[in-house]
Design an enzyme around this catalytic site. Structure first.
Site, PDB file in Angstrom:
ATOM      1  N   SER A 195       0.832  -1.204   0.000  1.00 52.70           N
ATOM      2  CA  SER A 195       0.000   0.000   0.000  1.00 52.70           C
ATOM      3  C   SER A 195       0.864   1.250   0.000  1.00 52.70           C
ATOM      4  O   SER A 195       1.663   1.465   0.912  1.00 52.70           O
ATOM      5  CB  SER A 195      -0.909   0.014   1.227  1.00 52.70           C
ATOM      6  OG  SER A 195      -1.569   1.257   1.338  1.00 52.70           O
ATOM      7  N   HIS A 255      -1.224  -1.226  -4.245  1.00 51.22           N
ATOM      8  CA  HIS A 255      -2.517  -0.855  -3.654  1.00 51.22           C
ATOM      9  C   HIS A 255      -2.563   0.655  -3.438  1.00 51.22           C
ATOM     10  O   HIS A 255      -1.681   1.219  -2.782  1.00 51.22           O
ATOM     11  CB  HIS A 255      -2.699  -1.589  -2.325  1.00 51.22           C
ATOM     12  CG  HIS A 255      -4.072  -1.471  -1.748  1.00 51.22           C
ATOM     13  ND1 HIS A 255      -5.132  -2.238  -2.173  1.00 51.22           N
ATOM     14  CD2 HIS A 255      -4.556  -0.676  -0.766  1.00 51.22           C
ATOM     15  CE1 HIS A 255      -6.212  -1.934  -1.488  1.00 51.22           C
ATOM     16  NE2 HIS A 255      -5.888  -0.979  -0.620  1.00 51.22           N
ATOM     17  N   ASP A 311      -4.789   3.715  -1.983  1.00 52.90           N
ATOM     18  CA  ASP A 311      -5.913   4.098  -1.134  1.00 52.90           C
ATOM     19  C   ASP A 311      -6.373   5.510  -1.479  1.00 52.90           C
ATOM     20  O   ASP A 311      -5.642   6.479  -1.260  1.00 52.90           O
ATOM     21  CB  ASP A 311      -5.502   4.043   0.337  1.00 52.90           C
ATOM     22  CG  ASP A 311      -5.318   2.622   0.824  1.00 52.90           C
ATOM     23  OD1 ASP A 311      -6.262   1.825   0.686  1.00 52.90           O
ATOM     24  OD2 ASP A 311      -4.236   2.307   1.357  1.00 52.90           O
ATOM     25  N   MET A 320      -8.885   8.345  -0.543  1.00 57.33           N
ATOM     26  CA  MET A 320      -9.732   8.780   0.577  1.00 57.33           C
ATOM     27  C   MET A 320     -10.161  10.221   0.372  1.00 57.33           C
ATOM     28  O   MET A 320      -9.361  11.055  -0.067  1.00 57.33           O
ATOM     29  CB  MET A 320      -8.980   8.651   1.900  1.00 57.33           C
ATOM     30  CG  MET A 320      -8.408   7.272   2.172  1.00 57.33           C
ATOM     31  SD  MET A 320      -7.586   7.218   3.782  1.00 57.33           S
ATOM     32  CE  MET A 320      -6.729   5.648   3.680  1.00 57.33           C
ATOM     33  N   HIS A 341      -8.423   1.273  -4.141  1.00 54.63           N
ATOM     34  CA  HIS A 341      -9.398   1.080  -3.074  1.00 54.63           C
ATOM     35  C   HIS A 341     -10.056   2.426  -2.796  1.00 54.63           C
ATOM     36  O   HIS A 341      -9.444   3.321  -2.221  1.00 54.63           O
ATOM     37  CB  HIS A 341      -8.671   0.536  -1.835  1.00 54.63           C
ATOM     38  CG  HIS A 341      -9.547   0.313  -0.658  1.00 54.63           C
ATOM     39  ND1 HIS A 341      -9.044   0.008   0.589  1.00 54.63           N
ATOM     40  CD2 HIS A 341     -10.908   0.333  -0.521  1.00 54.63           C
ATOM     41  CE1 HIS A 341     -10.048  -0.150   1.444  1.00 54.63           C
ATOM     42  NE2 HIS A 341     -11.175   0.054   0.793  1.00 54.63           N
ATOM     43  N   MET A 395     -12.151   4.662  -0.870  1.00 48.31           N
ATOM     44  CA  MET A 395     -12.792   4.943   0.419  1.00 48.31           C
ATOM     45  C   MET A 395     -13.403   6.332   0.332  1.00 48.31           C
ATOM     46  O   MET A 395     -12.938   7.288   0.963  1.00 48.31           O
ATOM     47  CB  MET A 395     -11.769   4.825   1.549  1.00 48.31           C
ATOM     48  CG  MET A 395     -11.381   3.394   1.835  1.00 48.31           C
ATOM     49  SD  MET A 395     -10.029   3.231   3.025  1.00 48.31           S
ATOM     50  CE  MET A 395      -8.634   3.227   1.887  1.00 48.31           C
ATOM     51  N   MET A 408     -11.904  -5.660   5.221  1.00 51.20           N
ATOM     52  CA  MET A 408     -11.051  -4.766   6.005  1.00 51.20           C
ATOM     53  C   MET A 408     -10.758  -5.411   7.360  1.00 51.20           C
ATOM     54  O   MET A 408     -11.669  -5.851   8.054  1.00 51.20           O
ATOM     55  CB  MET A 408     -11.733  -3.413   6.214  1.00 51.20           C
ATOM     56  CG  MET A 408     -11.921  -2.581   4.947  1.00 51.20           C
ATOM     57  SD  MET A 408     -10.344  -2.117   4.178  1.00 51.20           S
ATOM     58  CE  MET A 408      -9.575  -1.135   5.480  1.00 51.20           C
ATOM     59  N   GLY A 436      -9.259   4.171   6.816  1.00 53.35           N
ATOM     60  CA  GLY A 436      -8.973   5.593   6.993  1.00 53.35           C
ATOM     61  C   GLY A 436      -7.521   5.912   7.290  1.00 53.35           C
ATOM     62  O   GLY A 436      -7.033   6.962   6.881  1.00 53.35           O
ATOM     63  N   ASP A 478      -7.037  -6.203   4.116  1.00 56.95           N
ATOM     64  CA  ASP A 478      -6.346  -4.914   4.173  1.00 56.95           C
ATOM     65  C   ASP A 478      -6.401  -4.397   5.605  1.00 56.95           C
ATOM     66  O   ASP A 478      -7.487  -4.152   6.138  1.00 56.95           O
ATOM     67  CB  ASP A 478      -7.033  -3.937   3.213  1.00 56.95           C
ATOM     68  CG  ASP A 478      -6.362  -2.574   3.176  1.00 56.95           C
ATOM     69  OD1 ASP A 478      -5.343  -2.385   3.861  1.00 56.95           O
ATOM     70  OD2 ASP A 478      -6.872  -1.697   2.449  1.00 56.95           O
ATOM     71  N   GLY A 491      -3.201  -3.977   8.934  1.00 57.92           N
ATOM     72  CA  GLY A 491      -2.402  -4.659   9.936  1.00 57.92           C
ATOM     73  C   GLY A 491      -1.736  -5.930   9.450  1.00 57.92           C
ATOM     74  O   GLY A 491      -1.333  -6.778  10.260  1.00 57.92           O
TER      75      GLY A 491
END
Length: 221
Positions: A8, A31, A33, A35, A64, A66, A135, A140, A173, A175
């Site tokens: 990511s 990946h 993200d 947002m 992705h 969001m 998730m 976030g 996705d 941790g």
């Protein structure tokens, strides 16, 4: 299909995105993200950056979204160069139509679920998708602790796919690290988004290989 690793760029150096993409050249996906500071309380990047990234790397982009109103924006990210588009069902007004529009433009369509969103209400639309993203943290922010409570949902999703004979990927996705990837692979996950675990490593490419090997070993048990 073997296990796939998708670093990511949320954990990368945004001032050096092209170099950071090259640093994980052996990854299966990159990946991205997206947002909007509305659907999630963070603001990252948008379509122009995705378009630039697509020109700067040969690694396919896994976007992705969001964001609010993904029905409106998702097709544009395919046009910007993404090979896979994930929308959140919690934000989507017409998920089947949106998935079909994404696929019609030539990209893989994926549905994302927040940790508290169950998979079962969406069983009937799984055939419209190429991937389900579960998730394993609240969306976030990067660097969050993996939520073990999400592992049973990975297993239930795999059981639903097997029940219907569907060849969908399950992506996780949040941790993901050498300490958490094996239990997810054992539960049935195929694609693993890893941010800080990869980009904080001394050798990001070596960490991609390590994570892939751990997932392959666990998934074959």
């Amino acid at each position: 299909m073997g296990k796939q690793i998708a670093p990511s760029i949320l954990s990368a150096d945004f001032a050096r995105l092209a170099d950071e993409a090259t640093a994980v050249s052996n990854a299966d996906w990159l990946h991205v993200d997206v947002m909007d500071n509305h659907f999630v309380p963070n603001l990252t990047l948008g379509m122009p950056v995705v378009e630039s990234l697509a020109k700067a790397t040969d690694t396919p982009l896994d976007c992705h979204l969001m964001i609010e109103d993904p029905d409106r924006w998702a097709p544009g990210y395919v046009e910007a160069g993404a090979s896979s588009i994930t929308f959140h069902v919690e934000a989507c007004k017409a998920p089947i139509r949106t998935a079909r529009e994404i696929r019609a433009k030539g990209a893989r369509a994926a549905m994302a679920l927040k940790p508290a969103t169950p998979i079962e209400p969406y069983e009937d639309m799984l055939s419209e998708l190429d991937m389900v993203l579960i998730m394993t943290v609240e969306p976030g922010f990067g660097g969050q602790k993996f939520l073990d409570v999400c592992v049973p949902k990975i297993r239930r999703t795999r059981e639903l796919l097997d029940k219907h004979g569907l060849d969908l990927w399950i992506e996780i996705d949040g941790g993901v690290s050498a300490e958490t990837i094996e239990r997810c692979a054992e539960a049935g996950a195929d694609v693993f988004v890893a941010g800080s675990a990869v980009y904080a490593a001394d050798d990001p490419n070596a960490m991609v290989e390590k994570l892939r090997a751990l997932a392959e070993q666990a998934g074959s048990r």
